[in-house]
Design an enzyme around this catalytic site. Structure first.
Site, PDB file in Angstrom:
ATOM      1  CB  THR A  44     -28.175  79.373  52.264  1.00 18.81           C
ATOM      2  OG1 THR A  44     -27.210  80.348  52.655  1.00 18.81           O
ATOM      3  CG2 THR A  44     -29.502  79.861  52.503  1.00 18.81           C
TER       4      THR A  44
ATOM      5  CG  HIS B 217     -20.813  85.218  54.939  1.00 16.11           C
ATOM      6  ND1 HIS B 217     -20.152  85.492  53.834  1.00 16.11           N
ATOM      7  CD2 HIS B 217     -21.965  84.713  54.461  1.00 16.11           C
ATOM      8  CE1 HIS B 217     -20.464  85.140  52.472  1.00 16.11           C
ATOM      9  NE2 HIS B 217     -21.936  84.339  53.282  1.00 16.11           N
TER      10      HIS B 217
ATOM     11  CG  ASN C 298     -20.725  84.011  48.494  1.00 14.35           C
ATOM     12  OD1 ASN C 298     -19.553  83.801  48.007  1.00 14.35           O
ATOM     13  ND2 ASN C 298     -20.915  82.756  49.104  1.00 14.35           N
TER      14      ASN C 298
ATOM     15  CE1 TYR D  98     -26.198  87.542  50.408  1.00 19.69           C
ATOM     16  CE2 TYR D  98     -24.238  86.151  50.628  1.00 19.69           C
ATOM     17  CZ  TYR D  98     -25.685  86.497  50.090  1.00 19.69           C
ATOM     18  OH  TYR D  98     -26.563  85.326  49.582  1.00 19.69           O
TER      19      TYR D  98
ATOM     20  CG  ASN E 219     -25.815  88.675  46.048  1.00 22.77           C
ATOM     21  OD1 ASN E 219     -27.230  88.747  45.738  1.00 22.77           O
ATOM     22  ND2 ASN E 219     -25.509  87.918  47.268  1.00 22.77           N
TER      23      ASN E 219
ATOM     24  CB  THR F 259     -23.233  70.363  46.168  1.00 26.32           C
ATOM     25  OG1 THR F 259     -22.152  70.279  45.511  1.00 26.32           O
ATOM     26  CG2 THR F 259     -23.978  71.827  46.180  1.00 26.32           C
TER      27      THR F 259
END
Length: 351
Positions: free
Chosen positions: A23, A171, A174, A176, A231, A311
């Site tokens: 993101t 997805h 994580n 969601y 989350n 990253t």
């Protein structure tokens, strides 16, 4: 092994160094992909496969204020800039399609009520343009409401193909919406979508059935995170869950299964990758905290088929070339991960 080709569904990848979905919130409050995003992805086109940031399949499901969508014609046209730029450099790109579920907040979605498997809210606060506000209880979806969301995933996949993508990644990670059904810490339902693992996975399987029917299974991947507590997520038996899912997913003949091996917060620990490898017969992608040496060794030993770098690829647009040359890597600047503009996005230096 990093630079040996890999067949991933309909695609032949030239290497096994993938861009993980990250993101980056550069699409503005209109959720429109733009020229800057096209530049960012095209800079990284030497990766074996690029997987985009999470992309909304329905309006009013924003969790990050400035992420992109794929539910309107204007968004399709905007994403065409990215796919054209990546393909012009010989790259391959999948779109990660996504519904945030209870991670959305009414204050950044025009007052729209957030939805989930269960009403329980995420703990803590969410960032909004007005500052941090507490997460709110979601509306627990009724069985009658779920098919419309399944259909939105299928339409999002069709829209992604229209926008020029080579495929999509569903997805399921994580914390969601799909993950909110999968893991028993979030799913407290007692109907046909809760209780047993089979019932908790029903929503995921319905989405995969619809998406593969829409664009072909060889253009569909799936991301899972059985350990990640982001989350406010937890599962009572993550090893049993990945064992069950990896086995059942073989029937879908997906392009790949993409598994996050760890927990952002280090709260839950288990060797989910070994279980996934034992049960899943297709292409297995590992993600989270791999350095190039460990990743190459895992591929050489057959533990994985490819690794998605987050990253390190964010900060090194030419990551495959750097790995091949044994060159030093740029350090990522975390302060610019989610800020607008080019700084910390398209201005990282190549070798």
């Amino acid at each position: 092994m990093f630079f040996s080709p890999l067949q991933v569904g309909a695609l032949t990848l030239p290497n096994r160094i993938l861009l993980a979905p990250l993101t980056r919130t550069r699409a503005g409050t209109e959720h429109l992909p733009n020229d800057l995003m096209a530049e960012y992805y095209s800079q990284r086109a030497t990766g074996g496969l690029l997987i985009t940031e999470c992309t909304m399949v329905m309006p009013n499901t924003s969790a990050f204020v400035a992420e992109a969508g794929i539910y309107s014609q204007e968004q399709i046209e905007g994403w065409k800039k990215t796919t054209a730029a990546v393909h012009a450099k010989g790259g391959r790109i999948f779109m990660q399609i996504w519904h945030s579920g209870r991670a959305a907040h009414p204050s950044i979605n025009g007052g729209a009520v957030s939805v989930s498997s269960t009403a329980t809210p995420i703990e803590g606060d969410i960032n909004t343009p007005a500052g941090k506000v507490p997460h709110v209880a979601a509306h627990a979806l009724t069985e009658a409401e779920i098919p419309a969301i399944v259909a939105a995933f299928a339409q999002g996949a069709k829209n992604a193909i229209e926008a020029g993508f080579d495929g999509v990644e569903v997805h399921g990670a994580n914390g969601y919406l799909i993950d909110q059904f999968l893991r028993d810490g979030a799913n407290q339902r007692t109907d046909g979508y809760g209780g047993t693992m089979e019932k908790r996975a029903r929503f995921l399987f319905e989405v995969l059935t619809a998406v593969t029917a829409a664009i072909g299974a060889d253009r569909v991947g799936l991301r899972l995170s059985p350990l990640n507590s982001f989350n406010s997520m937890i599962d009572s038996d993550p090893l049993a869950l990945i064992d069950f899912l990896a086995d059942k997913l073989n029937a879908y003949k997906l392009a790949y299964l993409h598994v996050m091996r760890a927990d952002f917060f280090g709260l839950q620990k288990a060797d989910v990758m070994t279980v996934a490898r034992e049960k899943y017969k297709g292409v297995l992608i590992g993600n989270m905290g791999y350095n190039p040496e460990e990743a190459e060794q895992a591929i050489a030993q057959g533990k994985l088929d490819a690794v998605a770098f987050g990253t390190s690829f964010l900060a090194n647009p030419d990551l495959p070339a750097r790995i091949k040359a044994g060159a030093a890597l740029n350090a990522p600047d975390a302060s610019t991960f989610y800020t607008p503009g080019a700084k910390g996005y398209t201005d990282y230096l190549t070798m």
